[in-house]
Write a protein that holds these residues in place. Sequence first.
Motif, PDB file in Angstrom:
ATOM      1  N   PHE A 199     -11.252  10.311  -6.790  1.00  0.00           N
ATOM      2  CA  PHE A 199      -9.974   9.699  -6.410  1.00  0.00           C
ATOM      3  C   PHE A 199      -9.191   8.998  -7.524  1.00  0.00           C
ATOM      4  O   PHE A 199      -9.753   8.709  -8.653  1.00  0.00           O
ATOM      5  CB  PHE A 199     -10.586   7.567  -6.374  1.00  0.00           C
ATOM      6  CG  PHE A 199     -11.817   7.936  -4.958  1.00  0.00           C
ATOM      7  CD1 PHE A 199     -10.703   7.265  -3.793  1.00  0.00           C
ATOM      8  CD2 PHE A 199     -13.121   8.578  -4.608  1.00  0.00           C
ATOM      9  CE1 PHE A 199     -11.606   7.164  -2.188  1.00  0.00           C
ATOM     10  CE2 PHE A 199     -13.152   8.127  -3.414  1.00  0.00           C
ATOM     11  CZ  PHE A 199     -12.646   8.195  -2.101  1.00  0.00           C
ATOM     12  N   ALA A 241      -5.168   6.237  -8.088  1.00  0.00           N
ATOM     13  CA  ALA A 241      -4.642   5.509  -7.138  1.00  0.00           C
ATOM     14  C   ALA A 241      -4.971   4.784  -5.932  1.00  0.00           C
ATOM     15  O   ALA A 241      -4.033   5.055  -5.008  1.00  0.00           O
ATOM     16  CB  ALA A 241      -3.199   5.867  -7.322  1.00  0.00           C
ATOM     17  N   ASN A 242      -6.416   5.119  -6.051  1.00  0.00           N
ATOM     18  CA  ASN A 242      -6.838   4.821  -4.454  1.00  0.00           C
ATOM     19  C   ASN A 242      -7.220   5.335  -4.016  1.00  0.00           C
ATOM     20  O   ASN A 242      -7.262   5.295  -1.833  1.00  0.00           O
ATOM     21  CB  ASN A 242      -6.862   2.972  -4.614  1.00  0.00           C
ATOM     22  CG  ASN A 242      -7.257   2.518  -5.107  1.00  0.00           C
ATOM     23  OD1 ASN A 242      -8.194   1.927  -5.700  1.00  0.00           O
ATOM     24  ND2 ASN A 242      -6.455   1.255  -5.397  1.00  0.00           N
ATOM     25  N   LYS A 243      -6.691   6.150  -4.035  1.00  0.00           N
ATOM     26  CA  LYS A 243      -6.391   7.770  -2.796  1.00  0.00           C
ATOM     27  C   LYS A 243      -8.085   9.079  -2.872  1.00  0.00           C
ATOM     28  O   LYS A 243      -8.076   9.441  -4.175  1.00  0.00           O
ATOM     29  CB  LYS A 243      -4.845   8.712  -2.918  1.00  0.00           C
ATOM     30  CG  LYS A 243      -3.863   7.648  -3.564  1.00  0.00           C
ATOM     31  CD  LYS A 243      -3.440   6.537  -1.766  1.00  0.00           C
ATOM     32  CE  LYS A 243      -2.255   6.750  -1.818  1.00  0.00           C
ATOM     33  NZ  LYS A 243      -2.036   5.450  -0.868  1.00  0.00           N
ATOM     34  N   ARG A 280       2.002   8.909 -11.325  1.00  0.00           N
ATOM     35  CA  ARG A 280       0.988   7.958 -10.763  1.00  0.00           C
ATOM     36  C   ARG A 280       2.287   7.819  -9.308  1.00  0.00           C
ATOM     37  O   ARG A 280       1.754   8.076  -8.668  1.00  0.00           O
ATOM     38  CB  ARG A 280       1.180   6.604 -11.058  1.00  0.00           C
ATOM     39  CG  ARG A 280       0.963   5.256  -9.990  1.00  0.00           C
ATOM     40  CD  ARG A 280       0.011   4.154 -10.924  1.00  0.00           C
ATOM     41  NE  ARG A 280      -0.978   3.215  -9.583  1.00  0.00           N
ATOM     42  CZ  ARG A 280      -2.492   3.442  -9.708  1.00  0.00           C
ATOM     43  NH1 ARG A 280      -2.725   4.220 -10.576  1.00  0.00           N
ATOM     44  NH2 ARG A 280      -3.136   3.395  -9.613  1.00  0.00           N
ATOM     45  N   ASN A 304      -4.476   7.038   3.079  1.00  0.00           N
ATOM     46  CA  ASN A 304      -5.663   7.450   2.435  1.00  0.00           C
ATOM     47  C   ASN A 304      -7.067   7.689   2.519  1.00  0.00           C
ATOM     48  O   ASN A 304      -7.855   7.368   2.628  1.00  0.00           O
ATOM     49  CB  ASN A 304      -5.585   5.763   2.297  1.00  0.00           C
ATOM     50  CG  ASN A 304      -4.869   4.361   0.952  1.00  0.00           C
ATOM     51  OD1 ASN A 304      -4.366   4.897   0.131  1.00  0.00           O
ATOM     52  ND2 ASN A 304      -4.851   3.613   1.826  1.00  0.00           N
TER      53      ASN A 304
END
Length: 117
Positions: free
Chosen positions: A48, A50-52, A98, A106
């Motif tokens: 993961f 950047a929370n992706k 970023r 997501n």
Amino acid sequence: LTGSASWLLFTVLTQVFGLRGEYGNLVLEPKLNKEEFNKNKEARISSFFANKPLSVIYRNPKLKNFSEYCLSSVRLNEKNIGVTGDRLQVTKKIIINRKQFLSLSNNSNNILEVILD
């Protein structure tokens, strides 16, 4: 996982595959040898950023060792992306801003393809 197992996974992710964060940006600095690529001349890892969700695919068409290859191009979800790095020398490290990741889904896996040449 035991403490030593989690450190081993962390080391493989950050040092062997060279996938880590630096000042909020994504850094790619792989140290893969030719034996670590599959029959399709690829090495893959999922993580993961950047929370992706992110899958990184290193393609090594000439099956070079770490000391011989440089990072020549990067595509995110089939689109060439701008990267920063020292283009005057052989590029062993690429930094991806970023911001490139903030608009990504997501829910589905995002694919980062890196050509080693």
